[in-house]
Design a protein around this motif. Sequence first.
Motif, PDB file in Angstrom:
ATOM      1  N   ASP A  12       0.845  -1.191   0.000  1.00 44.94           N
ATOM      2  CA  ASP A  12       0.000   0.000   0.000  1.00 44.94           C
ATOM      3  C   ASP A  12       0.885   1.247   0.000  1.00 44.94           C
ATOM      4  OD1 ASP A  12      -1.748   2.059   0.419  1.00 44.94           O
ATOM      5  OD2 ASP A  12      -2.798   1.120   2.097  1.00 44.94           O
ATOM      6  N   PRO A  13       0.980   1.963  -1.129  1.00 42.51           N
ATOM      7  CA  PRO A  13       1.852   3.142  -1.184  1.00 42.51           C
ATOM      8  C   PRO A  13       1.344   4.302  -0.344  1.00 42.51           C
ATOM      9  CG  PRO A  13       0.582   2.948  -3.209  1.00 42.51           C
ATOM     10  CD  PRO A  13       0.304   1.712  -2.416  1.00 42.51           C
ATOM     11  N   PHE A  16       2.976   3.112   3.067  1.00 42.91           N
ATOM     12  CA  PHE A  16       4.433   2.990   3.096  1.00 42.91           C
ATOM     13  C   PHE A  16       5.054   3.984   2.120  1.00 42.91           C
ATOM     14  CE2 PHE A  16       2.815  -1.143   4.484  1.00 42.91           C
ATOM     15  CZ  PHE A  16       3.456  -1.237   5.711  1.00 42.91           C
ATOM     16  N   PHE A  17       5.742   4.970   2.668  1.00 38.02           N
ATOM     17  CA  PHE A  17       6.299   6.070   1.871  1.00 38.02           C
ATOM     18  C   PHE A  17       7.539   6.609   2.582  1.00 38.02           C
ATOM     19  CE2 PHE A  17       3.012   7.467   4.753  1.00 38.02           C
ATOM     20  CZ  PHE A  17       3.621   8.495   5.452  1.00 38.02           C
ATOM     21  N   TYR A 113       8.788  -4.972  -0.702  1.00 39.52           N
ATOM     22  CA  TYR A 113       8.137  -3.868  -1.401  1.00 39.52           C
ATOM     23  C   TYR A 113       7.738  -2.753  -0.453  1.00 39.52           C
ATOM     24  CZ  TYR A 113       7.938  -6.896  -5.528  1.00 39.52           C
ATOM     25  OH  TYR A 113       8.249  -7.692  -6.598  1.00 39.52           O
ATOM     26  N   GLU A 114       7.396  -3.104   0.781  1.00 37.37           N
ATOM     27  CA  GLU A 114       7.094  -2.076   1.774  1.00 37.37           C
ATOM     28  C   GLU A 114       8.335  -1.223   2.045  1.00 37.37           C
ATOM     29  OE1 GLU A 114       3.803  -4.777   4.224  1.00 37.37           O
ATOM     30  OE2 GLU A 114       5.715  -4.255   5.151  1.00 37.37           O
ATOM     31  N   GLY A 117       9.143   0.846  -0.924  1.00 34.12           N
ATOM     32  CA  GLY A 117       8.177   1.935  -1.011  1.00 34.12           C
ATOM     33  C   GLY A 117       8.519   3.092  -0.102  1.00 34.12           C
ATOM     34  N   CYS A 118       9.282   2.802   0.964  1.00 31.58           N
ATOM     35  CA  CYS A 118       9.736   3.839   1.893  1.00 31.58           C
ATOM     36  C   CYS A 118      11.081   4.430   1.470  1.00 31.58           C
ATOM     37  CB  CYS A 118       9.843   3.267   3.301  1.00 31.58           C
ATOM     38  SG  CYS A 118       8.238   2.819   4.009  1.00 31.58           S
ATOM     39  N   ARG A 171      11.961   2.691  -4.890  1.00 27.69           N
ATOM     40  CA  ARG A 171      10.618   3.239  -4.631  1.00 27.69           C
ATOM     41  C   ARG A 171       9.833   3.385  -5.935  1.00 27.69           C
ATOM     42  NH1 ARG A 171       8.390   9.101  -3.758  1.00 27.69           N
ATOM     43  NH2 ARG A 171       6.354   8.578  -2.911  1.00 27.69           N
ATOM     44  N   ASP A 172      10.484   3.929  -6.955  1.00 28.30           N
ATOM     45  CA  ASP A 172       9.798   4.097  -8.247  1.00 28.30           C
ATOM     46  C   ASP A 172       9.413   2.743  -8.834  1.00 28.30           C
ATOM     47  OD1 ASP A 172      10.095   6.826  -8.021  1.00 28.30           O
ATOM     48  OD2 ASP A 172      11.855   6.927  -9.336  1.00 28.30           O
ATOM     49  N   GLN A 175       6.204   0.819  -7.459  1.00 21.78           N
ATOM     50  CA  GLN A 175       4.869   1.408  -7.610  1.00 21.78           C
ATOM     51  C   GLN A 175       3.977   0.557  -8.514  1.00 21.78           C
ATOM     52  OE1 GLN A 175       3.994   4.009  -5.582  1.00 21.78           O
ATOM     53  NE2 GLN A 175       6.083   3.633  -4.854  1.00 21.78           N
ATOM     54  N   THR A 178       1.372  -2.366  -6.499  1.00 21.68           N
ATOM     55  CA  THR A 178       0.372  -1.975  -5.503  1.00 21.68           C
ATOM     56  C   THR A 178      -0.740  -3.016  -5.470  1.00 21.68           C
ATOM     57  OG1 THR A 178      -0.934  -0.733  -7.110  1.00 21.68           O
ATOM     58  CG2 THR A 178       0.844   0.461  -5.972  1.00 21.68           C
TER      59      THR A 178
END
Length: 198
Positions: A12-13, A16-17, A113-114, A117-118, A171-172, A175, A178
């Motif tokens: 979930d973007p 998690f960022f 991926y989490e 994503g961060c 991170r890119d 995406q 998701t």
Amino acid sequence: ARKLRRVHLGFDPVMFFPGEKKDDVFRVMYAGGLSVQKGIPYLLEAFSTLNIPNSELLLVGDTYPDARATLSEYRGLFRHIRFVPQAELLHHYQQSSVFVLPSLQDGFGMVVYEAAGCGLPVIITENVGAEIRHGKDGFVVPIRDAKAIAEKLRFFYEKPEERKKMGRAARDYVQQFTWDNYHQEVIAHYDAIFTQPR
């Protein structure tokens, strides 16, 4: 084999960022069950050989019986946090420098991926299930190879700009993985299955 369909799980973007790191500690993070099949002995061995200043190994997850002896052997080398809620997991990702999942076998390491994503570069094995681009988003190393893990950790420690660059790339890249994309991929596979000639 021709009947098999592979679908990537997602993350979930929104949850998690990237966030601002509040210290200058080179923090190596692992999240998941602390077990032999997750490669914990090799991560501990790798980190123990580095002897780099201002660094920390953070292990997040419950301990499995098969790893207790190894964890005891390396007591004092790492910081351990048991199960945490997703919101708190986000904080630990954001305060880390690199993420490692050295599994010997794994169905699918969603934590990869989490973490990506961060904005974290990742070090994984070939058997993690999740995919990254070797040399772009982090590194893929052989299983049971503490030396390879240590070499990649030292690379990230000595090259902070490359670390940040790979973290942005990771991170890119993720995406596309998701949960929305996961659902669309599943639907597309069902459409293809039900419309193909019998």
